[in-house]
Design a protein around this motif. Sequence first.
Motif: not given
Length: 335
Positions: A66-74, A174-179
Amino acid sequence: MLDVQFNSNNVNSNIENSSHEFFQIIKNFDKRNIKEVEPTTKSINKGIFDGDLSIISDELVILIFKKFNQGKNKKLIKKSVLYYLDNKKIILQEIYTYLLNNQINSNSIYLLGYFNYYGIGTDFDKKKAIELYKKASELENKLAQLNLTEIYLYATNVKSDENLAFKLSKKLAEKEYASGINNLGWCYENEIGIEINEPKAFELYQKAADLGNSNGISNLGWCYKYGIGTHTDALKAFELFQKATNLGNTYGMSNLGNCYYNGIGTNVNEKKAFELYLKAANSENDYAQHHVAKMYENGDVTKKDMKQAIYWYKKSAEQGFQPAQDKLDELSKEN
């Protein structure tokens, strides 16, 4: 180009849907027996059952995804993982031991890789982590594919596989994952595994931004700043960098600092620029670390302090930012 306004309700819905879909992938995965990575001792805490740790492992994957998909800092994602485990009163070595002994599906393989990559419950071992990410990725673990892609696209001191990075980015997009969508845009912008196509990159960044991905928002601002795949628009760039910053994105912070420093889309405010650069630098942004170092070296806004300058040049260079290393080499020759 249609300008789609950021909508937090849509973002939450999209992220929750993606997380739900990903959880179903985890639940439905064929739990075949896979050879353990290496033998070790049994669980440390006898009060924690394997079933509990299995659930916790699944929840951790959903949290990270979820956080990766939001683009959160590692760095912030790692903090969230540690906070979650602490809240569950899980000893780090305990869950690491569990993962070593239970390499039963792509989920546990991925998590063992994540723990090795970030030194959770064990020493840092990025080589081992990448091997585990590859193994989980081959088993179609989407989070492993995402992590592996970002290592190949952005990490330094790692031999990249540009063709695989593009292939995985395309699959995730293609799976629509934002990241995945954002990473695919990066591939098109920077000719990674595919010919440069700036309008396509802009389109993908816009799509990732609409899904609430803060990296996509920052990259979209970059496009407006430099006219990549669209017209230049300093005000729009500033607004997008501000939006990314509000979401905690360090690239957005660094770019916003640059706007204040150079008067792009706003009035010059060097004090504000320094504050933003320093905040991003403390969150491991290599460019911001380099700029903070320069400001300390030149006494720009802040008091001249070569000790601080060298500290930040080293921090930036350690992350592979070449201008910082060049500066350290230059300073070394002077002394």
